[in-house]
Scaffold this motif. Structure first.
Motif, PDB file in Angstrom:
ATOM      1  N   ASP A  13      -6.963   9.617   4.915  1.00 41.74           N
ATOM      2  CA  ASP A  13      -7.984   9.811   3.885  1.00 41.74           C
ATOM      3  C   ASP A  13      -7.718   8.994   2.633  1.00 41.74           C
ATOM      4  O   ASP A  13      -8.643   8.544   1.965  1.00 41.74           O
ATOM      5  CB  ASP A  13      -8.086  11.290   3.520  1.00 41.74           C
ATOM      6  CG  ASP A  13      -8.622  12.120   4.680  1.00 41.74           C
ATOM      7  OD1 ASP A  13      -9.364  11.558   5.503  1.00 41.74           O
ATOM      8  OD2 ASP A  13      -8.278  13.317   4.757  1.00 41.74           O
ATOM      9  N   GLN A  14      -6.443   8.839   2.280  1.00 41.39           N
ATOM     10  CA  GLN A  14      -6.162   8.158   1.006  1.00 41.39           C
ATOM     11  C   GLN A  14      -5.018   7.177   1.190  1.00 41.39           C
ATOM     12  O   GLN A  14      -3.858   7.568   1.301  1.00 41.39           O
ATOM     13  CB  GLN A  14      -5.816   9.184  -0.089  1.00 41.39           C
ATOM     14  CG  GLN A  14      -5.708   8.566  -1.473  1.00 41.39           C
ATOM     15  CD  GLN A  14      -5.540   9.623  -2.556  1.00 41.39           C
ATOM     16  OE1 GLN A  14      -5.531  10.810  -2.264  1.00 41.39           O
ATOM     17  NE2 GLN A  14      -5.439   9.175  -3.796  1.00 41.39           N
ATOM     18  N   VAL A  15      -5.378   5.904   1.224  1.00 45.05           N
ATOM     19  CA  VAL A  15      -4.400   4.815   1.254  1.00 45.05           C
ATOM     20  C   VAL A  15      -4.708   3.927   0.051  1.00 45.05           C
ATOM     21  O   VAL A  15      -5.773   3.319  -0.025  1.00 45.05           O
ATOM     22  CB  VAL A  15      -4.474   4.011   2.558  1.00 45.05           C
ATOM     23  CG1 VAL A  15      -3.465   2.865   2.516  1.00 45.05           C
ATOM     24  CG2 VAL A  15      -4.215   4.912   3.772  1.00 45.05           C
ATOM     25  N   ASP A  16      -3.771   3.854  -0.897  1.00 43.37           N
ATOM     26  CA  ASP A  16      -4.004   3.121  -2.151  1.00 43.37           C
ATOM     27  C   ASP A  16      -3.307   1.776  -2.124  1.00 43.37           C
ATOM     28  O   ASP A  16      -2.213   1.634  -1.556  1.00 43.37           O
ATOM     29  CB  ASP A  16      -3.488   3.941  -3.333  1.00 43.37           C
ATOM     30  CG  ASP A  16      -4.240   5.258  -3.488  1.00 43.37           C
ATOM     31  OD1 ASP A  16      -5.446   5.272  -3.200  1.00 43.37           O
ATOM     32  OD2 ASP A  16      -3.596   6.270  -3.872  1.00 43.37           O
ATOM     33  N   GLU A  17      -3.960   0.801  -2.805  1.00 42.87           N
ATOM     34  CA  GLU A  17      -3.341  -0.502  -2.998  1.00 42.87           C
ATOM     35  C   GLU A  17      -2.422  -0.396  -4.218  1.00 42.87           C
ATOM     36  O   GLU A  17      -2.855  -0.002  -5.297  1.00 42.87           O
ATOM     37  CB  GLU A  17      -4.406  -1.566  -3.216  1.00 42.87           C
ATOM     38  CG  GLU A  17      -3.844  -2.982  -3.229  1.00 42.87           C
ATOM     39  CD  GLU A  17      -4.913  -4.040  -3.381  1.00 42.87           C
ATOM     40  OE1 GLU A  17      -4.534  -5.211  -3.544  1.00 42.87           O
ATOM     41  OE2 GLU A  17      -6.114  -3.687  -3.340  1.00 42.87           O
ATOM     42  N   ILE A  18      -1.145  -0.715  -4.000  1.00 41.68           N
ATOM     43  CA  ILE A  18      -0.132  -0.514  -5.044  1.00 41.68           C
ATOM     44  C   ILE A  18      -0.477  -1.308  -6.294  1.00 41.68           C
ATOM     45  O   ILE A  18      -0.270  -0.829  -7.417  1.00 41.68           O
ATOM     46  CB  ILE A  18       1.266  -0.886  -4.509  1.00 41.68           C
ATOM     47  CG1 ILE A  18       1.692   0.134  -3.445  1.00 41.68           C
ATOM     48  CG2 ILE A  18       2.293  -0.941  -5.623  1.00 41.68           C
ATOM     49  CD1 ILE A  18       3.007  -0.159  -2.790  1.00 41.68           C
ATOM     50  N   ALA A  19      -1.043  -2.495  -6.151  1.00 43.84           N
ATOM     51  CA  ALA A  19      -1.369  -3.315  -7.317  1.00 43.84           C
ATOM     52  C   ALA A  19      -2.360  -2.615  -8.246  1.00 43.84           C
ATOM     53  O   ALA A  19      -2.359  -2.834  -9.457  1.00 43.84           O
ATOM     54  CB  ALA A  19      -1.921  -4.658  -6.860  1.00 43.84           C
ATOM     55  N   PHE A  29       0.828  -1.194   0.000  1.00 44.47           N
ATOM     56  CA  PHE A  29       0.000   0.000   0.000  1.00 44.47           C
ATOM     57  C   PHE A  29       0.877   1.265   0.000  1.00 44.47           C
ATOM     58  O   PHE A  29       2.065   1.219   0.323  1.00 44.47           O
ATOM     59  CB  PHE A  29      -0.912   0.014   1.241  1.00 44.47           C
ATOM     60  CG  PHE A  29      -1.783  -1.196   1.379  1.00 44.47           C
ATOM     61  CD1 PHE A  29      -3.025  -1.264   0.722  1.00 44.47           C
ATOM     62  CD2 PHE A  29      -1.380  -2.286   2.147  1.00 44.47           C
ATOM     63  CE1 PHE A  29      -3.818  -2.385   0.850  1.00 44.47           C
ATOM     64  CE2 PHE A  29      -2.179  -3.396   2.270  1.00 44.47           C
ATOM     65  CZ  PHE A  29      -3.396  -3.460   1.614  1.00 44.47           C
ATOM     66  N   PHE A  30       0.239   2.401  -0.344  1.00 44.00           N
ATOM     67  CA  PHE A  30       0.910   3.706  -0.298  1.00 44.00           C
ATOM     68  C   PHE A  30      -0.046   4.717   0.298  1.00 44.00           C
ATOM     69  O   PHE A  30      -1.171   4.912  -0.202  1.00 44.00           O
ATOM     70  CB  PHE A  30       1.331   4.163  -1.687  1.00 44.00           C
ATOM     71  CG  PHE A  30       2.076   5.469  -1.679  1.00 44.00           C
ATOM     72  CD1 PHE A  30       3.405   5.514  -1.269  1.00 44.00           C
ATOM     73  CD2 PHE A  30       1.447   6.660  -2.051  1.00 44.00           C
ATOM     74  CE1 PHE A  30       4.102   6.715  -1.249  1.00 44.00           C
ATOM     75  CE2 PHE A  30       2.134   7.857  -2.029  1.00 44.00           C
ATOM     76  CZ  PHE A  30       3.476   7.884  -1.632  1.00 44.00           C
ATOM     77  N   CYS A  31       0.376   5.363   1.404  1.00 43.62           N
ATOM     78  CA  CYS A  31      -0.437   6.389   2.069  1.00 43.62           C
ATOM     79  C   CYS A  31      -0.089   7.740   1.468  1.00 43.62           C
ATOM     80  O   CYS A  31       1.035   8.245   1.636  1.00 43.62           O
ATOM     81  CB  CYS A  31      -0.176   6.378   3.573  1.00 43.62           C
ATOM     82  SG  CYS A  31      -1.071   7.680   4.453  1.00 43.62           S
ATOM     83  N   GLN A  32      -1.076   8.324   0.754  1.00 46.40           N
ATOM     84  CA  GLN A  32      -0.856   9.622   0.117  1.00 46.40           C
ATOM     85  C   GLN A  32      -0.743  10.723   1.174  1.00 46.40           C
ATOM     86  O   GLN A  32      -0.007  11.705   0.978  1.00 46.40           O
ATOM     87  CB  GLN A  32      -2.032   9.928  -0.827  1.00 46.40           C
ATOM     88  CG  GLN A  32      -2.190   8.952  -1.986  1.00 46.40           C
ATOM     89  CD  GLN A  32      -1.124   9.157  -3.053  1.00 46.40           C
ATOM     90  OE1 GLN A  32      -0.320  10.085  -2.963  1.00 46.40           O
ATOM     91  NE2 GLN A  32      -1.096   8.260  -4.039  1.00 46.40           N
ATOM     92  N   ASP A  33      -1.453  10.567   2.286  1.00 47.31           N
ATOM     93  CA  ASP A  33      -1.429  11.615   3.315  1.00 47.31           C
ATOM     94  C   ASP A  33      -0.028  11.803   3.894  1.00 47.31           C
ATOM     95  O   ASP A  33       0.384  12.923   4.199  1.00 47.31           O
ATOM     96  CB  ASP A  33      -2.397  11.284   4.449  1.00 47.31           C
ATOM     97  CG  ASP A  33      -3.857  11.296   3.986  1.00 47.31           C
ATOM     98  OD1 ASP A  33      -4.079  11.589   2.785  1.00 47.31           O
ATOM     99  OD2 ASP A  33      -4.750  11.027   4.811  1.00 47.31           O
ATOM    100  N   HIS A  34       0.713  10.691   4.074  1.00 49.82           N
ATOM    101  CA  HIS A  34       2.053  10.752   4.696  1.00 49.82           C
ATOM    102  C   HIS A  34       3.174  10.432   3.717  1.00 49.82           C
ATOM    103  O   HIS A  34       4.336  10.328   4.134  1.00 49.82           O
ATOM    104  CB  HIS A  34       2.120   9.768   5.886  1.00 49.82           C
ATOM    105  CG  HIS A  34       1.196  10.103   7.003  1.00 49.82           C
ATOM    106  ND1 HIS A  34      -0.089   9.605   7.087  1.00 49.82           N
ATOM    107  CD2 HIS A  34       1.359  10.909   8.095  1.00 49.82           C
ATOM    108  CE1 HIS A  34      -0.676  10.057   8.176  1.00 49.82           C
ATOM    109  NE2 HIS A  34       0.191  10.862   8.815  1.00 49.82           N
ATOM    110  N   SER A  35       2.780  10.231   2.415  1.00 49.06           N
ATOM    111  CA  SER A  35       3.782   9.865   1.401  1.00 49.06           C
ATOM    112  C   SER A  35       4.623   8.697   1.896  1.00 49.06           C
ATOM    113  O   SER A  35       5.864   8.737   1.881  1.00 49.06           O
ATOM    114  CB  SER A  35       4.682  11.068   1.065  1.00 49.06           C
ATOM    115  OG  SER A  35       3.919  12.111   0.508  1.00 49.06           O
ATOM    116  N   SER A  36       3.946   7.648   2.339  1.00 45.86           N
ATOM    117  CA  SER A  36       4.621   6.527   2.988  1.00 45.86           C
ATOM    118  C   SER A  36       4.203   5.210   2.353  1.00 45.86           C
ATOM    119  O   SER A  36       3.011   4.964   2.128  1.00 45.86           O
ATOM    120  CB  SER A  36       4.301   6.524   4.479  1.00 45.86           C
ATOM    121  OG  SER A  36       4.869   5.406   5.113  1.00 45.86           O
TER     122      SER A  36
END
Length: 585
Positions: free
Chosen positions: A119-125, A98-105
């Motif tokens: 608010d926004q955690v994306d699945e990398i796949a 995953f990638f957390c857009q809020d923390h750029s992590s």
């Protein structure tokens, strides 16, 4: 999982990401034991790369059908990329998913629990297919950064080369400076030896003439005494009377000749003295070289820098005396000529009372003043015991003993009338003139007068008495002339032939001048009641007000630590002695 598998649809993405890195197809079972062996076959059913060693155990011990093909026989086989641990979570050791857009992590499945309120955690796949353009831009920025790093590396290599070369040149540069100094000493040695020999020739001629005259007197007396015995023993009374009267006349002549011979003073020895700059230089020892780098910061400083600029000075008043009329003076003293003997005694000429006097460090008179037949103008010390004094059409050479006895050595009649006088070399002096169209001239201790070559900026006019004065900076070959009513100081480089006229609001009716510390020039600014400090380039270094009206004459001691100053103000004539030292930076 030690590596991530990208299917056919992601092959290009992988290639773009790694750029120039090596793409490997490793044996999957070996990688689980942290061993990297190149895969030779691929199991389509199990979607697994195998090496020759793992191929047989795979088909024997792993259940299912195994469609084994050679790696090079399939173009559709996936590529395994060793991500060097970048696809693992550093905190939990799990795969990044995953990638957390809020923390750029980047996050693993454990990290997601921490970011569950974001608010926004994306699945990398799901979002990875959108990164190709971004990866390409990133690749270009990395290539640019790589180029910049290479440029920086090249700059440092060049700096290293320059540093090595410059340090290698230091020894050569120091050797060149040493050779120049040695050559300077050799030139100076040849010059003063030639001057010493010239002086010796002149003095020996005077000694020979005096000795011959004395020998003639001695022989004449011997002849007279020889005949005197005969006349006294055998002569008649008339003969004795006549002989006695004759001898009386001759005795007067011989006494007069003997008296003239006693007045002749010749040098019995010649010494050499060195400038205060050289003696100060030697006192520094080896700490006289500066090492500078590109930042213009000094690594090692020294008290003396050969390229240092002239510095301002500080004046500390040591003694100040009024100049009242004393018992042996006919008038109130007017000291218009000052200089120092090498041992620190001050010499002054009193224009009104026609005297040359010696003073100590308390400005007290020493010995008996020498009295002239006219009004002297200026004095200069040309050796350890010899003075030159200017007078109307005459230059007096005086000898000063250690017990402060002043004796007239010689009178030099001149074709020009001289006012101020200063040293140009041990045997030559520079003089300013009055009632003469040549404002400055030269005269030797033998009385030979010469002129400077044409000086462009010097005024083409004839000065009156006390309208101009001169000094000469020997080490800079610079002739200095003050023009009182033009409020100007003229400077001429006698070696380069260049001249300049210096004017400034602080230079008002300049009169006396002398060589200052560090080959500079000190000038009396009469109307401003101050001393102006100049470089030989004509730059104003400093202006120093003094507690004295209308300063007129100035002199610096041979060691550069004492400054004498006198004035011409009516009713308030003074003589002052200062301690002079470089100002603190």
């Amino acid at each position: 999982m030690a590596s991530r598998i990208f299917r056919d649809s992601n092959k290009d993405n992988a290639g773009d990401f790694i750029g120039e890195s090596t793409v490997t197809q490793s044996c999957k079972p070996c990688m689980k034991t942290n061993v990297s062996n190149t895969a030779t076959v691929f199991c389509k059913d199990c979607d697994e790369f195998l090496c020759d060693t793992c191929k047989n155990p795979h088909t024997v011990y792993k259940p299912g059908q195994h469609n084994i093909v050679n790696v090079q026989d399939t173009k559709s086989a996936p590529v395994i990329i060793d991500m060097k641990g970048m696809d693992k979570c550093h905190e939990h050791g799990r795969d990044i998913e995953f990638f957390c857009q809020d923390h750029s992590s980047l996050c693993c499945s454990s990290c997601v629990l921490i970011h569950r309120k974001c608010d926004q955690v994306d699945e990398i796949a799901k979002v990875s297919r959108q990164t190709r353009t971004e990866l390409q831009a990133l690749k270009q920025s990395l290539i640019k950064l790589q180029s910049e790093a290479e440029s920086i590396r090249a700059d440092f290599e060049q700096s290293e080369t320059g540093l090595n070369e410059s340090i290698a040149k230091i020894s050569s540069e120091v050797d060149k400076m040493r050779d120049r100094i040695i050559q300077l000493f050799e030139d100076a040695k040849q010059k003063f030896i030639a001057e010493a020999n010239k002086f010796k020739t002149a003095e020996l001629k005077r000694i020979m003439n005096a000795r011959d005259a004395s020998s003639k007197v001695k022989d004449e007396i011997s002849e007279i005494l020889s005949m005197y015995c005969i006349v006294l023993e055998r002569g008649t009374s008339s003969q004795q009377y006549i002989y006695s009267e004759r001898i009386k006349e001759r005795r007067k002549t011989m006494e007069s000749n003997a008296h003239d011979q006693r007045k002749v003073k010749v040098a019995s020895k010649v010494t050499v003295s060195f400038s205060k700059e050289l003696t100060s230089f030697l006192e520094v020892g080896s700490n006289f070289i500066q090492l500078n780098y590109d930042g213009k910061q000094t690594v090692k400083t020294s008290p003396i820098s050969l390229s240092s600029q002239p510095r301002p000075v500080t004046l500390e008043l040591l003694v100040s005396v009024d100049l009242p009329k004393t018992g042996d003076d006919e008038k109130k003293p007017l000291l218009i000529g000052l200089d120092f003997l090498p041992d620190g005694r001050l010499v002054a000429v009193d224009n009104r009372n026609m005297k040359c006097i010696i003073l100590n460090e308390r400005l007290q008179r020493l010995g008996t003043p020498y009295t002239f037949t006219g009004n002297p103008y200026c004095v200069v010390c040309v050796s350890h015991d010899t003075l030159c004094v200017t007078f109307n059409g005459v230059v007096y050479l005086l000898s000063v003993s250690t017990d402060n006895t002043i004796t007239l050595t010689r009178e030099i009649n001149t074709t020009s009338t001289f006012y101020s006088i200063c040293c140009m070399s041990p045997s030559n002096m520079v003089v300013s003139t009055y009632d003469d169209p040549r404002p400055v001239r030269m005269i030797s201790v033998d009385g030979v007068e010469t002129d400077f070559d044409h000086i462009l900026t010097f005024p083409k006019k004839t000065y009156k008495v006390d309208e101009s004065a001169c000094t000469y900076v020997q080490s800079k070959n610079t002739l200095v002339l003050t023009d009182r009513f033009a409020h100007t100081v003229y400077m001429h480089d006698t070696l380069k032939g260049t001249s300049r006229a210096v004017t400034n609001t602080n230079i008002q009716e300049p009169r006396g001048a002398c060589v200052g510390p560090g080959d500079t020039v000190l000038v009396c600014s009469t109307i401003k009641h101050s001393i102006v400090h100049l470089s030989v380039d004509g730059n104003i270094i400093g202006t120093y007000p003094v507690d004295m009206l209308c300063p007129h004459s100035i002199g610096l001691s041979k060691n550069g630590t004492r400054l004498a100053l006198s004035n011409i103000a009516h009713g308030t004539t003074k003589l002052q002695l200062f301690k002079i030292s470089p100002a603190m930076r």
